[in-house]
Write a protein that holds these residues in place. Structure first.
Motif, short mmCIF file in Angstrom:
data_model
loop_
_atom_site.label_atom_id
_atom_site.label_comp_id
_atom_site.label_asym_id
_atom_site.label_seq_id
_atom_site.Cartn_x
_atom_site.Cartn_y
_atom_site.Cartn_z
N LEU A 143 27.85 12.39 41.18
CA LEU A 143 29.04 11.99 40.45
C LEU A 143 28.71 11.12 39.24
O LEU A 143 27.83 10.26 39.29
CB LEU A 143 29.99 11.23 41.36
CG LEU A 143 30.72 12.03 42.43
CD1 LEU A 143 31.48 11.09 43.37
CD2 LEU A 143 31.67 13.04 41.81
N LEU A 183 30.38 4.77 48.08
CA LEU A 183 31.60 5.16 47.38
C LEU A 183 32.64 4.05 47.43
O LEU A 183 32.74 3.32 48.41
CB LEU A 183 32.17 6.44 47.98
CG LEU A 183 31.32 7.69 47.69
CD1 LEU A 183 31.44 8.70 48.81
CD2 LEU A 183 31.71 8.31 46.36
N GLU A 224 30.05 8.13 36.63
CA GLU A 224 30.79 6.90 36.88
C GLU A 224 32.28 7.20 36.97
O GLU A 224 32.83 7.93 36.14
CB GLU A 224 30.53 5.90 35.76
CG GLU A 224 31.22 4.55 35.97
CD GLU A 224 30.89 3.58 34.86
OE1 GLU A 224 31.84 3.07 34.22
OE2 GLU A 224 29.69 3.33 34.62
N SER A 271 32.89 2.00 39.44
CA SER A 271 33.07 1.80 38.00
C SER A 271 33.70 0.44 37.78
O SER A 271 34.53 -0.01 38.59
CB SER A 271 33.95 2.90 37.40
OG SER A 271 34.31 2.60 36.07
N ARG A 319 27.54 11.61 46.20
CA ARG A 319 27.72 10.37 45.42
C ARG A 319 26.77 10.34 44.23
O ARG A 319 27.16 9.97 43.10
CB ARG A 319 27.48 9.18 46.35
CG ARG A 319 27.11 7.86 45.68
CD ARG A 319 28.26 7.28 44.87
NE ARG A 319 27.82 6.09 44.16
CZ ARG A 319 27.31 6.09 42.93
NH1 ARG A 319 27.17 7.23 42.27
NH2 ARG A 319 26.96 4.97 42.35
N ARG A 320 25.52 10.71 44.42
CA ARG A 320 24.55 10.70 43.33
C ARG A 320 24.89 11.72 42.25
O ARG A 320 24.55 11.54 41.08
CB ARG A 320 23.15 10.97 43.88
CG ARG A 320 22.57 9.83 44.71
CD ARG A 320 21.26 10.21 45.34
NE ARG A 320 20.68 9.09 46.09
CZ ARG A 320 19.65 9.21 46.91
NH1 ARG A 320 19.06 10.40 47.10
NH2 ARG A 320 19.18 8.15 47.54
N TRP A 367 35.44 7.25 45.36
CA TRP A 367 35.13 7.28 43.93
C TRP A 367 33.76 6.67 43.68
O TRP A 367 33.36 5.71 44.36
CB TRP A 367 36.17 6.48 43.15
CG TRP A 367 37.55 7.04 43.21
CD1 TRP A 367 38.47 6.89 44.21
CD2 TRP A 367 38.18 7.88 42.22
NE1 TRP A 367 39.63 7.57 43.92
CE2 TRP A 367 39.49 8.18 42.70
CE3 TRP A 367 37.78 8.38 40.98
CZ2 TRP A 367 40.37 8.96 41.97
CZ3 TRP A 367 38.67 9.17 40.26
CH2 TRP A 367 39.94 9.46 40.76
N ALA A 368 33.06 7.23 42.71
CA ALA A 368 31.82 6.59 42.26
C ALA A 368 32.19 5.25 41.62
O ALA A 368 33.15 5.17 40.85
CB ALA A 368 31.10 7.48 41.25
#
Length: 272
Positions: free
Chosen positions: A108, A164, A110, A243, A105-106, A240-241
């Protein structure tokens, strides 16, 4: 205070993966096919992919521009550097699966995408059953032999714990057939998926245990063609990261239309 010992012996795992046979990596090829299918449905182009895998020779030709990252406790990923990370068939052998997902996750950007493929809790259910019964009958006890893999209902929650968005977990069962128990064991060695539990027996197992397990396997899990069935649950995780551009759930009570109208039916209030 002392911490609990790790579940998996990672040094032994690395040694066994180094002796794996490409011909036996059909589960990794199935995961690769799934990754390509899922990405074909995403209407965007990824320009900075990374793949976490113990078998780069299998994945690199399909993703020639991807950064290949080894399956280590600390992943060689830079924060915010990737728009796609594929964690390929190694999370089920991690001592810290949540930590692995957090690292991905880090890494990725945005609105970056994480795809994870791993073996789920239904994997080798037949082998687990016959080995347990055979060992109990022959030795009067049980020893750790098949890794306790996560259930799909728990894996989706891990994506949320890792921060996520839009998490999805699904699975499919692949069935392989083998001549006998020895054939299955040989294939597991070729995959690098043999027993690397820290608490495993450190002495050879009595031949009578495997003989009895083979007999039980043939009795309960034989196909009409006389071969032995083995199940492998392939789990896919998508997240997904976060956004601001991503869809957000509506607040409860904010709907603009009634479900009964959409279904063209009559709504009957429940009695108090």
């Amino acid at each position: 205070m002392t911490s609990a010992p790790p579940l998996f012996d990672r040094s032994t795992l690395s040694a066994r993966r180094a002796r794996a046979s490409e011909a036996s990596l059909f589960l990794h090829r199935a995961a690769l096919d799934e990754a390509q299918d899922r990405l074909s449905l995403v209407k965007r182009t990824f320009t900075a992919p990374a793949i976490v895998t113990p078998f780069p020779a299998l994945w690199q030709p399909a993703f020639p521009d991807a950064r290949i990252v080894g399956d280590d406790d600390t992943l060689d990923l830079e924060p915010g550097a990737q728009d796609l990370v594929i964690h390929a068939m190694c999370l089920h052998m991690s001592n810290d699966p949540v930590g692995q997902l957090i690292q991905c996750r880090r890494a990725l950007k945005e609105d970056g995408l994480l795809l994870v493929f791993l073996l789920g809790g239904e994997t080798l259910q037949e082998l687990r059953a016959v080995l347990g019964q055979a060992e109990t009958e022959i030795t009067g006890g049980l020893s750790p032999r098949v890794a306790p893999m996560a259930e799909i209902r728990d894996l989706g929650a891990l994506l949320q714990r890792a921060g996520l968005a839009l998490p999805v977990a699904d699975s499919m069962t692949l069935t392989a057939e083998y001549r006998d128990l020895t054939h299955l064991m040989h294939d597991l060695r070729g995959m690098g998926e043999t027993n690397v539990l820290t608490g495993r027996l450190r002495r050879p197992t009595r031949r009578a245990v495997f003989a009895r397990a083979g007999a039980l396997y043939a009795q309960h899990f034989r196909t009409p063609q006389g071969r032995l069935r083995a199940s492998f649950e392939l789990v896919g995780l998508t997240g997904w990261a976060p956004s601001d551009s991503q869809p957000k759930p509506l607040r409860p009570g904010s709907a603009q239309a009634r479900l009964a109208d959409a279904l063209n039916t009559t709504e009957n209030p429940l009695a108090d």
